[in-house]
Design an enzyme around this catalytic site. Structure first.
Site, PDB file in Angstrom:
ATOM      1  N   HIS A  74       0.720  -1.117  -0.069  1.00 11.24           N
ATOM      2  CA  HIS A  74      -0.029   0.117  -0.107  1.00 11.24           C
ATOM      3  C   HIS A  74       0.687   1.281   0.003  1.00 11.24           C
ATOM      4  O   HIS A  74       1.931   1.341   0.642  1.00 11.24           O
ATOM      5  CB  HIS A  74      -0.815  -0.052   1.238  1.00 11.24           C
ATOM      6  CG  HIS A  74      -1.975  -0.961   1.160  1.00 11.24           C
ATOM      7  ND1 HIS A  74      -3.384  -0.445   1.307  1.00 11.24           N
ATOM      8  CD2 HIS A  74      -2.019  -2.182   0.731  1.00 11.24           C
ATOM      9  CE1 HIS A  74      -4.127  -1.632   1.318  1.00 11.24           C
ATOM     10  NE2 HIS A  74      -3.415  -2.720   0.754  1.00 11.24           N
ATOM     11  N   GLU A  76       1.216   4.093   1.385  1.00 12.35           N
ATOM     12  CA  GLU A  76       1.816   4.712   2.544  1.00 12.35           C
ATOM     13  C   GLU A  76       2.747   3.849   3.226  1.00 12.35           C
ATOM     14  O   GLU A  76       3.803   4.588   3.794  1.00 12.35           O
ATOM     15  CB  GLU A  76       0.477   5.016   3.543  1.00 12.35           C
ATOM     16  CG  GLU A  76      -0.639   5.834   3.015  1.00 12.35           C
ATOM     17  CD  GLU A  76      -1.839   4.750   2.634  1.00 12.35           C
ATOM     18  OE1 GLU A  76      -2.778   4.913   2.972  1.00 12.35           O
ATOM     19  OE2 GLU A  76      -1.407   3.925   1.850  1.00 12.35           O
ATOM     20  N   CYS A 197      -3.803   0.185   6.736  1.00  5.41           N
ATOM     21  CA  CYS A 197      -2.924   1.679   6.982  1.00  5.41           C
ATOM     22  C   CYS A 197      -3.185   2.442   8.189  1.00  5.41           C
ATOM     23  O   CYS A 197      -2.181   2.831   8.632  1.00  5.41           O
ATOM     24  CB  CYS A 197      -3.008   2.144   5.507  1.00  5.41           C
ATOM     25  SG  CYS A 197      -2.466   1.145   4.171  1.00  5.41           S
TER      26      CYS A 197
END
Length: 381
Positions: A74, A76, A197
């Site tokens: 992902h 981030e 996240c």
């Protein structure tokens, strides 16, 4: 708001530059993230230090016991790993004999050993869409379905720890019972569970972004702000990021409950239509190239390990461990197993346990860990 917009523009511009004006096939993304470094809040001296894209995680069958695969692609999370890579490079400047190299580093050496960030340096994370997990649940986009039943479910699990689903989109609340994943279970096809996240960012707000290994050399490093492109609701976002763990209790020196500044942008890019690509890209200042990772296997598209994998970081850590006088009097020999090296940072580990207990105490669920075998690899020089 102007500051947030400038950060967003800088990230978008850098990405445009790196993808030949968005024409490269690797310009395709659902989520883009970047970290910008500033001196104080002076945008004129701002610098994009890392960029990343991606929305997928590794498939369980590719889980790696040599630290050679990146589990979570992902955007981030990749941005944080790229940031760790940047921190290693900044520490490595202190290995140089040349004074101008030390002076270029963001770290200054402390008299008692170890390193600290120079005064007034701040880091800002831009992410084009709300982080997956609880932060995204109460976004305006997801409250439109007026089925009372589904509204009720969201309320029941409000603030709850959530996990990403292997080879699927979205997140589900942590189930209470199976918090330990097993190596053979995952290899036999049990879905690999990865924390959302939102939860990982909440964790960085207590433990810092540097991770366990680097805490051996440096104090925790926190984000100053998060700027979200779209799908966000600031009130909810701040509740999720910091208010969920208000009663974490006293934290040891240099650790804190980091209060982030949160902002949206005035004119966000429209989300790209179509399916999410299965690759993730990362770029780090000082490196000309964009690295492309196949998110399914956690390795580069050519099959070799990413510069962001655990093994690479462990190798760099070992080199620093041998050469930099650290602020901790040496604990005997250097650990040769990755999981043991992480335990050397005792304060970091105890704060991590404190954080997990705070989540449990607040009734928000238990943090799910990957199988321990994954971190039991040796350093191969």
């Amino acid at each position: 708001q102007d500051f947030a917009d400038s950060v967003y523009q800088m990230v978008a511009q850098k990405f445009q530059e790196l993808t030949d004006n968005f024409t490269s096939m690797h310009a395709r993304h659902k989520t883009l993230a970047g970290i910008v470094m500033t001196k104080g809040l002076d945008i004129r001296q701002a610098q994009v230090i890392v960029l990343s894209s991606g929305t997928k995680c590794i498939n369980g069958e590719y889980i790696n016991d040599q630290g050679l695969a990146v589990n979570d692609c992902h955007a981030e999370i990749v941005a944080r790993r790229a940031f760790v890579h940047f921190l290693y490079s900044q520490l490595e400047l202190h290995l140089s004999k040349r004074r101008e190299d030390w002076e270029r580093s963001i770290f200054v050496r402390l008299k008692e050993g170890g390193y600290r960030l120079r005064e007034n340096i701040l880091f800002h994370l831009y992410v084009s869409t709300s982080p997956c997990g609880d932060a995204r649940l109460n976004s305006p986009y997801e409250i439109t379905t007026d089925l009372n039943s589904s509204k009720h479910i969201v309320r029941k699990y409000r603030g709850h720890l959530r996990t990403k689903i292997e080879s699927g989109e979205g997140t589900i609340p942590v189930r209470c019972h199976n918090t330990a994943q097993t190596w053979d279970g995952v290899l036999l096809g049990e879905q690999l569970i990865t924390m959302s996240c939102t939860d990982k960012i909440a964790r960085w707000n207590i433990l810092g972004l540097q991770g366990a290994l680097l805490s051996f050399f440096i104090e925790p490093m926190y984000l100053h702000s998060i700027i979200v492109g779209s799908l966000y609701h600031t009130g909810h976002l701040s509740r999720v990021m910091s208010h969920r763990i208000e009663d974490i209790g006293q934290l040891p020196t240099s650790y804190r409950r980091n209060q982030l500044l949160l902002s949206g942008v005035s004119h966000a890019d429209a989300r790209q239509p179509g399916k999410s690509p299965s690759f993730s890209v990362n770029w780090i200042v000082g490196n000309a190239d964009l690295e492309v990772i196949n998110a399914t296997t956690g390795k580069r598209t050519c099959g070799s390990p990413s510069r962001l994998c655990k093994h690479m970081f462990f190798t760099r850590w070992a080199k620093l461990h041998g050469k930099l006088s650290t602020r901790i009097p040496s604990h005997g020999d250097m650990p040769s197993v990755y999981s043991e090296a992480k335990l050397v940072a005792q304060t970091y580990q105890s704060v991590k346990q404190q954080l997990f207990k705070a989540f449990q105490k607040a009734g928000l669920g238990t943090w799910v860990k990957k199988p321990p075998e994954q971190d039991q690899f040796l350093l191969t020089v």
